[in-house]
Design a protein around this motif. Structure first.
Motif, PDB file in Angstrom:
ATOM      1  N   TRP A  94      24.921  10.598   9.058  1.00  0.00           N
ATOM      2  CA  TRP A  94      24.615  11.859   9.753  1.00  0.00           C
ATOM      3  C   TRP A  94      24.401  12.995   8.761  1.00  0.00           C
ATOM      4  O   TRP A  94      23.568  13.888   8.984  1.00  0.00           O
ATOM      5  N   LYS A  95      25.142  12.986   7.644  1.00  0.00           N
ATOM      6  CA  LYS A  95      24.902  13.987   6.603  1.00  0.00           C
ATOM      7  C   LYS A  95      23.500  13.837   6.042  1.00  0.00           C
ATOM      8  O   LYS A  95      22.812  14.833   5.781  1.00  0.00           O
ATOM      9  N   SER A  96      23.057  12.573   5.867  1.00  0.00           N
ATOM     10  CA  SER A  96      21.703  12.346   5.384  1.00  0.00           C
ATOM     11  C   SER A  96      20.667  12.869   6.377  1.00  0.00           C
ATOM     12  O   SER A  96      19.657  13.459   5.992  1.00  0.00           O
ATOM     13  N   VAL A  97      20.935  12.665   7.692  1.00  0.00           N
ATOM     14  CA  VAL A  97      20.011  13.161   8.718  1.00  0.00           C
ATOM     15  C   VAL A  97      19.857  14.673   8.632  1.00  0.00           C
ATOM     16  O   VAL A  97      18.738  15.216   8.691  1.00  0.00           O
ATOM     17  N   THR A  98      20.971  15.370   8.515  1.00  0.00           N
ATOM     18  CA  THR A  98      20.924  16.833   8.557  1.00  0.00           C
ATOM     19  C   THR A  98      20.547  17.459   7.224  1.00  0.00           C
ATOM     20  O   THR A  98      19.995  18.559   7.183  1.00  0.00           O
ATOM     21  N   GLU A  99      20.801  16.758   6.116  1.00  0.00           N
ATOM     22  CA  GLU A  99      20.486  17.323   4.799  1.00  0.00           C
ATOM     23  C   GLU A  99      19.080  16.950   4.333  1.00  0.00           C
ATOM     24  O   GLU A  99      18.453  17.718   3.591  1.00  0.00           O
ATOM     25  N   THR A 100      18.586  15.803   4.753  1.00  0.00           N
ATOM     26  CA  THR A 100      17.223  15.385   4.381  1.00  0.00           C
ATOM     27  C   THR A 100      16.472  14.954   5.641  1.00  0.00           C
ATOM     28  O   THR A 100      16.107  13.786   5.789  1.00  0.00           O
ATOM     29  N   PRO A 101      16.239  15.873   6.580  1.00  0.00           N
ATOM     30  CA  PRO A 101      15.621  15.485   7.862  1.00  0.00           C
ATOM     31  C   PRO A 101      14.227  14.902   7.713  1.00  0.00           C
ATOM     32  O   PRO A 101      13.786  14.134   8.560  1.00  0.00           O
ATOM     33  N   GLY A 102      13.532  15.251   6.630  1.00  0.00           N
ATOM     34  CA  GLY A 102      12.189  14.713   6.443  1.00  0.00           C
ATOM     35  C   GLY A 102      12.160  13.224   6.195  1.00  0.00           C
ATOM     36  O   GLY A 102      11.097  12.603   6.261  1.00  0.00           O
ATOM     37  N   GLU A 103      13.331  12.620   5.927  1.00  0.00           N
ATOM     38  CA  GLU A 103      13.409  11.177   5.701  1.00  0.00           C
ATOM     39  C   GLU A 103      13.823  10.415   6.954  1.00  0.00           C
ATOM     40  O   GLU A 103      14.058   9.210   6.897  1.00  0.00           O
ATOM     41  N   TRP A 104      13.914  11.125   8.087  1.00  0.00           N
ATOM     42  CA  TRP A 104      14.367  10.494   9.336  1.00  0.00           C
ATOM     43  C   TRP A 104      13.383  10.789  10.463  1.00  0.00           C
ATOM     44  O   TRP A 104      12.857  11.897  10.572  1.00  0.00           O
ATOM     45  N   TYR A 105      13.134   9.764  11.286  1.00  0.00           N
ATOM     46  CA  TYR A 105      12.332   9.943  12.496  1.00  0.00           C
ATOM     47  C   TYR A 105      13.231  10.407  13.635  1.00  0.00           C
ATOM     48  O   TYR A 105      14.323   9.878  13.834  1.00  0.00           O
ATOM     49  N   ASP A 106      12.754  11.372  14.412  1.00  0.00           N
ATOM     50  CA  ASP A 106      13.472  11.867  15.590  1.00  0.00           C
ATOM     51  C   ASP A 106      12.772  11.333  16.839  1.00  0.00           C
ATOM     52  O   ASP A 106      11.649  11.739  17.151  1.00  0.00           O
ATOM     53  N   TYR A 107      13.423  10.425  17.545  1.00  0.00           N
ATOM     54  CA  TYR A 107      12.813   9.765  18.701  1.00  0.00           C
ATOM     55  C   TYR A 107      13.284  10.353  20.036  1.00  0.00           C
ATOM     56  O   TYR A 107      12.942   9.820  21.094  1.00  0.00           O
ATOM     57  N   ARG A 108      14.034  11.439  20.019  1.00  0.00           N
ATOM     58  CA  ARG A 108      14.617  11.944  21.262  1.00  0.00           C
ATOM     59  C   ARG A 108      13.555  12.361  22.271  1.00  0.00           C
ATOM     60  O   ARG A 108      13.659  12.056  23.469  1.00  0.00           O
TER      61      ARG A 108
END
Length: 781
Positions: free
Chosen positions: A135-149
């Motif tokens: 979750w820290k990775s999601v919030t600190e490097t959001p460009g590396e995560w897809y958001d499917y919500r």
């Protein structure tokens, strides 16, 4: 215990032996009977349960999770934290130590860690601390995560899909997971559109936008090519997963509730449905009236003017012998055999001798003799019970299974040789695990069915009866006589009958030894199998068969020996002998894996994908959905699944081993390619192919636990690696792990098939020159 475990093992030296080994089988069996009382029976379960009690902190307790319905009933009660050991335990297992339950109750609460089942994908492998790091990775490097919500909220993808997934394809996180740190929601609210845009945003994994649009346009532009099944689904005559519309000519189907439905379809559908006359046929192939192609008034005149050509089905409908949608009148010339005579198939089986006599008297049944006619009727009856779209279904209904098995027993007890092969085959095809396959019975105990992944087949009583019936059929067809001509031997399918006899006796022996610890009984069955091999050696058809030479056991029988007597056959082919198709699959494994992963990510439970999966026609696994094939290439052509895996299909369609060049006017082998899924805790029963071909598996998702045995060789899968084997040998699969196994499965034309070689510009002499080396597939002389 796994079937590949040694039958006997020396505790000090570690040396092991198997009863099924080739050498001195007769002598070994006699010694087994003489010494069986002196051996100590190996009980590995006690050792594993002892580990649980002595090191409880090394296991996870899933009992509460199962009781709450958070994991499936077949999930283990306890599982080792060390996944490399792949240890799983069930409290309803056979051979449970007598004092185990008492000792478990004596353990202080919490000694065995409880399962964290808050998230189905991460509960077994991701700790709370590692989740926090993700979750820290999601919030600190959001460009590396897809958001499917947003896509989930708009029904573009499966609602079970993760809310966030790393761009590498690894990891999956859900906001509503109870293990999600409290600070995550507030932090996510500040990130807005900082996340990477999902690659699948233009369409879902199940509805590629361009292809989907074309199919829906075709539905409205060429309505005569489509059938409408919505009404039948509404009243329960078709299952919920059956297509709403289907085009049989192009082998494609459509569902109104599909993800990514074009926006204009709903409004257009409403306009059409308001019309007085439907534009789509209500059903396919039922023989009912089609106003678009038949003159209804003329047909009704024929009913009254030529009544002898029509069958009145109204009384049968009132009696519930046929479904309500069945026509009131049917033209006798269009009618199937039993319906034409006014006899429903079920009623025909109930009085089979009389029904056969009536059918034989018509001289219009198309069968050579009573045996073939009985086999056809029994096969049609059982298949209808197993695959029909309305309940009750043989695969799932215990009462129907019990009554159907009893009817087969009654037919067997009649003692008519012409019934033997039909009844024997129905027992093998549909009742391998008995009347109640694992998973259907909640009352079976250690001596019966049980759940949780223990492998139970075959049912001893069923297998024994099937074996005797196959033997009766061998005598009835003259398959045990050296005087039977080669032509009659093949016409009567004698090689096929003999190999089923071997399979059944071998499996009986193995089951008696492993499950019932009846070593004398097992030895008797295996000795009988050896005697049948000896009889086969005396028959002219099998003269020269390598698989029947002295020293070769019953497991080595194979059908490719019939078709290619000059070729050297092996259960599993070594890499140096591989056909080029296998190395081609390995070279493109990344393509197949990526497209399979896309499908699985969008539909982990196969709810959507099963709409296009090939439905089992007989009982290969205890429950039908435990083994599923998503065909990509079938009989030389691409299938309706190819829009979901376009790169895979494009690669495969060019290969002569599986495309149209594998076929001819005189021969249509069952060649093709499919993604194959096998669920954990199940088995595929021993079986064999009868066509001239090879099989290739490419490992794609290969968790620990599954393995296959081909003859007496064992195979395990690894990601990106191929396995080439001859599936005309006896082979089966078991999966004792915890995760689904996926492979790319291919059935190919045999590389030594002279007709296939000729179709591809090669001939037998070229093959001899190319493979003259000692390890080649051909041998001279």
């Amino acid at each position: 215990m796994k079937p590949q475990y040694p039958d006997f093992k020396n505790k000090q030296s570690g040396e092991a032996i198997w009863i099924s080994d080739k050498s001195d089988a007769e002598d070994i069996m006699q010694k087994i009977e003489a010494g069986s009382k002196e051996w100590k029976v190996f009980m590995p379960a006690e050792e594993v349960w002892s580990d649980l009690l002595s090191r409880p902190q090394d296991f996870v307790d899933y009992r509460e999770a199962k009781a709450a319905g958070s994991v499936k009933d077949r999930f283990p009660d306890f599982k080792s934290l060390d996944r490399s050991k792949d240890v799983a335990l069930w409290l309803d297992s056979s051979g449970l130590p007598s004092d185990l339950l008492e000792k478990l109750e004596a353990l202080p609460k919490g000694t065995i860690p409880l399962a964290d089942i808050s998230n189905p994908s991460w509960s077994q492998s991701t700790s709370s601390s590692s989740k926090e790091e993700l979750w820290k990775s999601v919030t600190e490097t959001p460009g590396e995560w897809y958001d499917y919500r947003a896509m989930k909220a708009s029904d573009q993808i499966n609602p079970r899909f993760p809310d966030f997934k790393h761009v590498s394809g690894d990891g999956g996180l859900w906001v509503d997971d109870k293990g999600t740190p409290a600070w995550v929601a507030e932090k996510l609210a500040t990130l807005g559109g900082a996340f990477a845009e999902p690659a699948a945003k233009a369409g879902s994994a199940f509805e590629p936008s361009g292809k989907s649009e074309q199919l829906w346009r075709s539905l409205f532009d060429q309505p005569s090519e489509w059938q409408d099944f919505r009404a039948e689904k509404l009243i329960g005559q078709k299952t919920a997963r059956f297509p709403d519309f289907r085009n049989e000519k192009d082998d494609v189907a459509l569902w109104i509730d599909s993800f990514g439905l074009p926006s204009w379809v709903t409004a257009e559908m409403e306009k059409v449905d308001q019309q007085d006359e439907p534009i789509w046929m209500a059903e396919s192939g039922s023989g009912g009236l089609n106003p678009a192609s038949e003159d209804v008034e003329e047909l009704w005149r024929s009913v009254f003017e030529e009544p002898n050509e029509w069958t009145d089905c109204r009384e049968a409908k009132r009696a519930g012998q046929v479904v309500e949608k069945y026509p009131d009148f049917r033209n006798a010339e269009r009618e199937k055999l039993c319906i034409k005579l006014g006899v429903m198939l079920d009623n025909c089986i109930a009085s089979l001798p009389e029904c056969l006599e009536a059918l034989a008297a018509t001289d219009q049944n198309g069968a050579r003799d009573e045996e073939e006619l009985a086999f056809g009727l029994l096969g049609s009856w059982m298949k209808e019970l197993y695959v029909k779209d309305i309940e009750p279904r043989l695969a799932e209904d215990l009462a129907l299974r019990s009554s159907t098995l009893q009817r087969l027993r009654v037919l067997a007890a009649m003692g008519r040789p012409s019934f033997a092969i039909g009844v024997g085959q129905m027992l093998f095809l549909y009742f391998w695990w008995g009347a109640a396959p694992r998973g259907l019975s909640s009352i079976a105990g250690p001596a019966g069915l049980g759940g949780g992944g223990r492998l139970e087949g075959p049912d001893i009583e069923v297998a024994a009866l099937a074996a005797q019936l196959h033997l009766v059929s061998i005598s009835a067809a003259g398959c045990d006589l050296a005087s039977t001509s080669l032509q009659d031997f093949e016409t009567n399918k004698c090689p096929w009958r003999w190999r089923f006899v071997l399979l059944l006796f071998v499996e009986l022996g193995k089951q008696l030894a492993v499950k019932f610890l009846d070593l004398p009984g097992a030895a008797a069955q295996l000795r009988a199998a050896e005697q049948h091999v000896a009889t086969m050696r005396t028959l002219p058809y099998f003269a020269g068969h390598r698989s029947l030479r002295q020293g070769e056991g019953p497991y080595r029988a194979n059908h490719n020996d019939d078709h290619l007597p000059r070729a050297r056959h092996r259960p599993v082919w070594p890499r140096e002998m591989w056909p080029s198709f296998a190395t081609f699959l390995e070279a493109n494994a990344h393509v197949f894996l990526a497209e399979l992963q896309r499908l699985v990510d969008a539909d982990e439970e196969f709810d959507e994908i099963f709409r296009t999966v090939q439905v089992q026609q007989t009982e290969f696994t205890p429950l039908p959905r435990e083994w599923g094939l998503l065909d990509l290439i079938r009989r030389g052509n691409t299938t309706a699944a190819c829009p979901y895996a376009p790169q895979s299909c494009a690669l495969l369609a060019e290969r002569p081993e599986v495309n149209g060049r594998c076929f001819s006017e005189t021969r249509v082998p069952n060649a093709g390619v499919a993604f194959a899924r096998l669920l954990p805790g199940t088995e595929i029963k021993l079986h064999f192919a009868t066509e001239m071909r090879l099989a290739v598996h490419l490992g794609l998702m290969t968790p620990p636990g599954p393995e296959m045995w081909v003859a007496n060789e064992t195979v395990r899968w690894a990601q990106g690696e191929a396995v080439v084997f001859d599936d005309t040998y006896f082979h089966g699969v078991q999966h004792t792990g915890l995760e689904a196994r996926y492979v790319l499965l291919a059935w190919t034309c045999h590389p030594c098939d002279p007709e296939w070689r000729q179709n591809n510009g090669e001939d037998e002499d070229q093959q001899d020159d190319a493979d003259g080396r000692s390890d080649g597939p051909w041998e001279h002389g």
